[in-house]
Each structure stands twice: as C-alpha cells, then as structure tokens.
Enzyme design. Sequence first.
Site, short mmCIF file in Angstrom:
data_model
loop_
_atom_site.label_atom_id
_atom_site.label_comp_id
_atom_site.label_asym_id
_atom_site.label_seq_id
_atom_site.Cartn_x
_atom_site.Cartn_y
_atom_site.Cartn_z
N ASP A 536 7.11 -10.39 -3.24
CA ASP A 536 6.72 -11.73 -3.98
C ASP A 536 5.52 -12.34 -3.97
OD1 ASP A 536 6.70 -13.33 -1.45
OD2 ASP A 536 8.68 -12.66 -1.19
N GLU A 616 0.20 23.65 -2.76
CA GLU A 616 0.73 22.09 -2.93
C GLU A 616 -0.35 21.46 -2.10
OE1 GLU A 616 5.59 22.02 -2.21
OE2 GLU A 616 4.30 22.37 -0.58
#
Length: 731
Positions: A536, A616
């Site tokens: 928030d 990777e």
Amino acid sequence: MSVRYIDSKKTFLLQTRNSAYQMKISEYGYLLHLYYGERLEDEDLGYLIQMQDRGFSPNPNEAGNDRTFSLDVLPQEFSSDGSCDYRLSSIEVKNGDGSYAFVGKVVRHEIYAGKYTLAGLPSLRPSGQDTVDTLEIWLQDEATQLTAVLSYCVFEEKDVITRTVRVVNQSPETIYLNRLMSMTMDFMDSDYDFIHLDGRHTMEREFHRDPLHYGIQTIGSFRGASSHQHNPFAVLCEHQANEDYGRCYGFSFVYSGNFVCKVEKDQYDQMRIIMGIHPKHFSYQLKPGESFAAPEVVLAYSGKGLTHLTHLYHNIYRNNLCQSPYVKEARPILINSWEAAYFDFDEKKILDIAREAVDMGVEMLVLDDGWFGNRNDDSAALGDWDVNTEKLPRGLTGLSEEIHAMGLKFGLWIEPEMVSENSELYRRHPDWCLQMPRRQPSRGRYQLVLDLSRSDVRDYIVTSINEVLDSTKIEYVKWDMNRFITDAWSIIAEKEKQGEIYHRYILGLYDIMDRIILTHPEILFCGCSGGGGRFDPGMLYYQPQIWCSDNTDAVCRLKIQYGTTFVYPVSALESHVSVCPNHQTGRTVPIKTRGIAAMDGILGYELDSTCLTKAEKEICREQIGRYRKYYALITEGDYYRLTNPYEFAEYVAWEHVSQDKKEALLSLVLTERESNDAQRYVKAKGLIPQMHYRVEGMEGTFSGQLLMSAGLPVPSSLLQYEAVQYEIRAV
Ligand code: GLA
C-alpha cells in the site's frame, strides 16, 4: 492559484492541469459537491442541483416549509450523521450527551500555497517543481461545537488532488469518534463500474470489475493490515471505459492498516463513495481540545481511460511518495536465500550461493529468515535479534565481510513487529504482545504480535533492530510481517481507549519506521507481509519496493503484476526468478520466461544458484545484462497493459515506453497454446505515429502508427509459456 473561492456564488474551484473539482456552500451552510471531472474554466455548476420534494427524505429544521431541501438527496462533500441523510456517512460520533449525531456547516475556510501536514502519517510531499495549493474548510456542528476540517491539496501539474479530514473537539465534553472517512464523494449519476484489487495469500491484487448495483458494494480489511484480500485502491469508471477511453476516477488510500471503501447507488441513481479507516472496532476518544487526523486519500481523474489513470498514479507515487534516496537509483539485482534454502543453511551454504551468483552478474546476496536466535523453523526466536552462531559462527560481520569481498552487497531479513512464544523476549516480557484479558491470544504462524501502541515496546524494537543494522555493513533490509492482528487490546490503555488500538498500532509502526528506516537512508528497504499482504502507499512512503507475492510462479505473477500496476509503479514491484517446478504451483516455465516476467518489476533471483546448469546461468547472465540496459525505461517509462489476462487467455503482453516515446520494450508470454493455432498479433501503444522504429529481430523499419494499428505477429514457433521481448527504438 489552483484553488479559488468565488464569494458571490459561494463556490470553491479546484483545478489541476486536466481536471476540475467544484463545491458550493448551500443556503443553510451545508457543503455541497458539484463536480469532479474534465477541466472546466470558471463556469458555475450550481445549476446542476435541481431541488425536488422527495417523499420520505427528511428536511433539516432550518429549511422550514421547504420540502425540496433534503440532505438525503443533495450531493455532499462530508455527509452528516444522525440527521437527514440515510446514505453512507462520513462520520459517526457519540456526543457527551449520548446522542449519535454530527451535522456540519461551513464556518470558515482558508486557502494557502503549499501542502497541509499530517503528523505521524505518511502522505504525498510536493517535490521541486510542483505547484501545490491547499484548501481547508471548517464544518462545525452548532449543537456540539465539534468541528471537521476538510483539507484538499491540489498538485496542479501532477493532475492529482489529495484529501483528508481532521476532527477537532471544541466542545466542553468528551466525545467518541466511531467512524471518520478520509473522503466522501457524491456523483449525480451512477452508470459506473467499480474496479478493485482483491485476492488471497500467494494470489494478491487480482483485478475485479463489477457494474454498480443498487445498494452498497464494499471492499476493506480489518486484519490490522491493508491485506492480501483487498487493496486500498478503487476505480469508478464508465461502463464503456477501457485502457484508452472513458472517464475514470481513482481513489488510493495512503494507509497500511484497517480500511474500508464503499460505493452506494441510491434510490435516485446517484452514487456515493467513501474511503477511510475501517470503523469496525474503531472508537477514538476525544477529550475537549483534542483532535484526530484521518489518513490521506489520493484522487486522480482520467478522461481518457485506465492507462492514463495509471500514469498519473505511477508518476506521483514515483516522485512524491517515497522518501528513500534509492527511489531514483538503480536497485541492486539480488539473490535471496529463502526458496534456495529456507531455514536450512549455514555460512558455507550462503557463501556458495553468493559465489555462484557473482558469476551470473547478481549484485547482492540477501539472507532471509533463520539467521537469528534458535530460529530453525518458524516456531521460535522472533524478537531475539542476536545472530545464530551455530549457523553463522563468524556472526553477521564475518558473513557480510566475505560477501563484500566477492564484490556483492549484503541484505538481511527482519520481522520486527512480532514475537515468538519460544523466545527470550517473550519469556522476559509476556505482556508485550497484543492480548485480551481473560483470553489466551490467537497464534498465526505460531507467532504473536507486539503491542506497537506501547512506547517501551517500540523503543526495544528500534534499539535492537538499529543495533543489528549498525553492527556490520548492510545495504538492504526486507521488512516482513507474517501474520495479521487479532486480540487488539493493550494492557496499558484505559478501557475507553481500546477502540484506538488498531490505529495506534499503525501509528506505532510508522513511528518505528521513522526511527529505523528514515535514519538509515543508505539502506534500501523492501516491504513484505507474506508477500503482498501490506502492499500500500503507506508502506511505499518508507520503502520504495515491496515483495509482490510469496507466489513466484511466473504465470501467476502475470496476473498479480497486471492488477498491481493499475496504481503502483513498476519500480515498487519486487519480482524474482525462482526454480521450476515452481515451489508454490508445481508448474514448469522456461527460465527465459521467468526472467521476462520478473523484469516487469525490480528483478531478483530466489534460488540455489549452485544447482543451476551452465546454460541456465548463462541465460540469467544475459537477463541481468538486458535488465540493466533497460532499467531506466522499465522503472521510469510509461506503462501499458496490452492485454487483460482475465479476458484474453492466449497471451499476456505489456510495454514500457520512454517519456520521449522513442524507445519501448514490449514483452509477451504465451499463456495458452493449442495445436495449429490462429496467427495472433500484438499491437504496441504509446509510440509516435509518424516516427519510424526498428524492432529487435526484425528487418526494416516500421512507423509508430503501423506498430500500434497492425501490430507485430506473435511468433508461431512460441510454445506454451514461452516468451519474447522486443526492443523498439526510433531510427
Ligand atoms: C514471508 C515472506 C517470504 C520469506 C518468509 C520467511 O512469507 O514473504 O518471502 O521471507 O516470510 O519466513
């Protein structure tokens, strides 16, 4: 000035670059709402108020025999309570005589340059070039002298208005404030949709859009935090509105605790929206002379769809909310130990992860939970912020020095608001947690919540956490909160003040963040509450980034990020690449896709780098290079959602466009694949129609118009969950 009062008409005019807001003092002193929307010049909109005799809608006494004046029908700025208005109320008070009523009339107003202050609460701050003006209007109840001061601050160029309310008890009696909405707004029509972001732990801020129906629609939280379940943000928009078209109103609440947002469609097809602290278990005692300030709501209006509304919020939250100097700086690309090792690590394991990560181009190692006290699982040690020397024999300093010697920064996880029953802190101070008399406190993840309304508890937290942060070189802190509040009762508060505890907890939290975070501007803080349980603007005031979700599945993240971006800037979304099969969903997605999804935020890694294959690692290295190259574009550019994953399943696409529109990065993940699929196209947005652009991997140049109207073919070679990313650059 962006705020004016026209005395002859008794109207207040607020103007931003593209919006206007108008109010009027009615004949009996009530403050009526006239308009919020597209910018108008000085036109008086008083004619919009059409008076009619409405049966069963009462008339205030001073209206005498005028049956057309009813507060149950008139559009208002701050609705009264216990009098003639049966709609959602802005305030509820219990007066000294036991009556429940507040009827406010305008007694004075003030207009000044600059912004009001909100002591102890986060709020927007004007930045360098902003022209900012404030209007304050005093509404007083003649009978009780209780006064509500409505404050409006106009950020003219940023196209945003903030609102808050302060209640001052000028009466000779003690009163109880049982509800105070930070904002009430009436509309004379109601053909709107209500957009809100809701979810659950590991699936936060999902996008929901519902047409308004008669009665009341509500979102909110009384979990003591803004919550995973609903976000303190809402949009009201025309039914026809989409990303590029239509009137849209945004309401964003700068607060991290209990909140409510309600929209009511009334008997005359009018609409009222309210937003503020949730009134459940809220009762604030105000003795004569005392006052209460409500947190701030940030309003934005877009006449051209949801994307523009998003840009208004991203712009103001990037520039006017965060305190951290890091907000404008490149954030280090980190690797976090949580999904790599959980609680099962020692110094060697962490150093091995770090060493491999250096090779990938990672810039910081973050040691997550499990480094302190006897914390070998989640049942113990919260509150005991001393290093666990069994795992880290050379302490944090030894580890931090080794990490720094590798050229990495060092970050640490903390959860300062909590206490485990199995901890030294709890054994010393069992009364420091929130708990009710005659009841045993409820547990969440085995832990209890410290009573942050107490200054001694706050002092302990500030001292012990600051000691850790100052004990060695730490560049990043992940501030977690892993359960919600129950048993909101404080041993030190009188019984008349127990209804203040939820709010006092949040004020206490802001106080400790003032004293820990703001005193360490050199440290980058990341918010977290089991992922996005407290995502928030209140937290963003202190922490420029928040861990979006405990769900690291790239495909789920596409939805989470889609919803989150409606209001929160990309620079606030911390997003990590983790291993597959994913720990939360079991899904396997190519690592390239995981990287592209995580680049729609602050990129990081959350895996055991020692287990990655060479190939990777090479992909990660390449991802990090690309992310660095486009960092400014991603975090400061304009954001475009190109698809809605709730309406269109085939692929999810989004785009970052530089402010000068000469550079863009378009990303796409194929989310649904069938055999022999139809050819799909993805259309860019935000480019200059006449300008020519090169598109990465494609021959020739394309006009902006072409890329936006005809689009690019989605490669038919893409398999399910594969992704592409195109740099688009003006020639
Ligand atoms: C929360 C966070 C996780 C991790 C754990 C540690 O769930 O969201 O990322 O830090 O706590 O306990």
